[in-house]
Design a protein around this motif. Structure first.
Motif, PDB file in Angstrom:
ATOM      1  N   UNK A  39       0.850  -1.190   0.000  1.00 55.74           N
ATOM      2  CA  UNK A  39       0.000   0.000   0.000  1.00 55.74           C
ATOM      3  C   UNK A  39       0.888   1.243   0.000  1.00 55.74           C
ATOM      4  N   UNK A  40       0.310   2.343  -0.423  1.00 49.27           N
ATOM      5  CA  UNK A  40       1.032   3.611  -0.419  1.00 49.27           C
ATOM      6  C   UNK A  40       1.883   3.845  -1.638  1.00 49.27           C
ATOM      7  N   UNK A  41       1.804   2.968  -2.622  1.00 49.27           N
ATOM      8  CA  UNK A  41       2.571   3.149  -3.847  1.00 49.27           C
ATOM      9  C   UNK A  41       1.891   4.122  -4.799  1.00 49.27           C
ATOM     10  N   UNK A  42       2.596   4.450  -5.843  1.00 49.36           N
ATOM     11  CA  UNK A  42       2.131   5.422  -6.822  1.00 49.36           C
ATOM     12  C   UNK A  42       0.758   5.075  -7.403  1.00 49.36           C
ATOM     13  N   UNK A  43       0.510   3.810  -7.654  1.00 50.90           N
ATOM     14  CA  UNK A  43      -0.751   3.386  -8.275  1.00 50.90           C
ATOM     15  C   UNK A  43      -1.676   2.638  -7.319  1.00 50.90           C
ATOM     16  N   UNK A  44      -1.322   2.613  -6.039  1.00 50.33           N
ATOM     17  CA  UNK A  44      -2.108   1.863  -5.053  1.00 50.33           C
ATOM     18  C   UNK A  44      -3.519   2.415  -4.909  1.00 50.33           C
ATOM     19  N   UNK A  45      -4.461   1.497  -4.757  1.00 49.81           N
ATOM     20  CA  UNK A  45      -5.833   1.874  -4.471  1.00 49.81           C
ATOM     21  C   UNK A  45      -5.994   2.008  -2.958  1.00 49.81           C
ATOM     22  N   UNK A  46      -7.154   2.459  -2.513  1.00 50.90           N
ATOM     23  CA  UNK A  46      -7.400   2.704  -1.085  1.00 50.90           C
ATOM     24  C   UNK A  46      -7.142   1.467  -0.225  1.00 50.90           C
ATOM     25  N   UNK A  47      -7.406   0.275  -0.738  1.00 54.47           N
ATOM     26  CA  UNK A  47      -7.195  -0.952   0.032  1.00 54.47           C
ATOM     27  C   UNK A  47      -5.761  -1.487  -0.083  1.00 54.47           C
ATOM     28  N   UNK A  48      -4.883  -0.744  -0.759  1.00 53.79           N
ATOM     29  CA  UNK A  48      -3.489  -1.154  -0.910  1.00 53.79           C
ATOM     30  C   UNK A  48      -3.224  -2.002  -2.136  1.00 53.79           C
ATOM     31  N   UNK A  49      -4.270  -2.375  -2.853  1.00 57.60           N
ATOM     32  CA  UNK A  49      -4.099  -3.202  -4.046  1.00 57.60           C
ATOM     33  C   UNK A  49      -3.644  -2.352  -5.232  1.00 57.60           C
ATOM     34  N   UNK A  50      -3.211  -3.042  -6.271  1.00 54.83           N
ATOM     35  CA  UNK A  50      -2.890  -2.383  -7.544  1.00 54.83           C
ATOM     36  C   UNK A  50      -3.927  -2.783  -8.573  1.00 54.83           C
ATOM     37  N   UNK A  51      -4.414  -1.846  -9.383  1.00 50.33           N
ATOM     38  CA  UNK A  51      -5.326  -2.233 -10.452  1.00 50.33           C
ATOM     39  C   UNK A  51      -4.603  -3.147 -11.443  1.00 50.33           C
ATOM     40  N   UNK A  52      -5.308  -4.076 -12.019  1.00 49.38           N
ATOM     41  CA  UNK A  52      -4.700  -5.071 -12.911  1.00 49.38           C
ATOM     42  C   UNK A  52      -4.033  -4.446 -14.128  1.00 49.38           C
ATOM     43  N   UNK A  97      -3.976  -7.866  -5.010  1.00 51.07           N
ATOM     44  CA  UNK A  97      -4.140  -7.510  -3.595  1.00 51.07           C
ATOM     45  C   UNK A  97      -2.826  -7.141  -2.903  1.00 51.07           C
ATOM     46  N   UNK A  98      -2.915  -6.259  -1.916  1.00 50.52           N
ATOM     47  CA  UNK A  98      -1.758  -5.900  -1.098  1.00 50.52           C
ATOM     48  C   UNK A  98      -1.186  -7.165  -0.471  1.00 50.52           C
TER      49      UNK A  98
END
Length: 155
Positions: A39-52, A97-98
């Motif tokens: 989580x907290x990355x440039x493309x991270x979503x609110x739940x810490x996941x990355x969009x596919x 997922x994160x």
């Protein structure tokens, strides 16, 4: 071969734009990379996941890491390259997922002397699989390629 260079020395990226954690190994025709989704990355979503859709960038950075390894091994500087496009990106999930440990493989299937290349890429993780063919370009003379041409004022 095992990679002896940190990922930041292999990619022409900086800071948060470096998404990969490491090169696991590389060869004459392929590279294997990994990252842990945090989580907290440039493309991270609110739940810490990355969009596919970030999978395309992970694959492209893996190709860049391959080129970086080849350059470093030859004693040359890392060069800038371009992702021209992708054919048929397929992913079985809508997000990574994160905490997921993702492994990316890029296999060179074509490269010519003008800097054009094609790589077959695969991304795997727990319950995750994505594949794509990436078309890339690394111009032999990058400085002249990027040089801005004067505009024709007589339109």
């Amino acid at each position: 071969m095992n990679c002896q260079w940190p990922i930041a020395e292999l990619l022409p990226h900086a800071g948060d734009m470096i998404l990969l954690d490491e090169v696991l190994r590389y060869g004459d025709e392929d590279v294997h990379t990994r990252l842990e989704v945090r989580s907290g990355g440039l493309f991270s979503q609110a739940d810490g996941s990355l969009p596919a859709w970030v999978g395309i960038e992970l694959m492209a950075q893996s190709v860049a890491a391959y080129a970086g390894c080849q350059a470093r091994q030859a004693g040359e500087p890392v060069r800038l390259g371009f992702l021209l496009g992708s054919r048929n990106y397929q992913c079985n999930v809508d997000r990574f997922p994160a905490g997921s440990d993702l492994r990316i493989t890029a296999q060179r299937s074509l490269q010519d002397d003008n800097g054009m290349g094609v790589f077959e890429c695969q991304l795997d993780g727990p319950g995750i699989q994505a594949v794509a063919r990436l078309n890339v370009f690394c111009p032999p003379q990058i400085a002249s390629y990027l040089k801005e041409q004067p505009q024709d004022s007589a339109l």
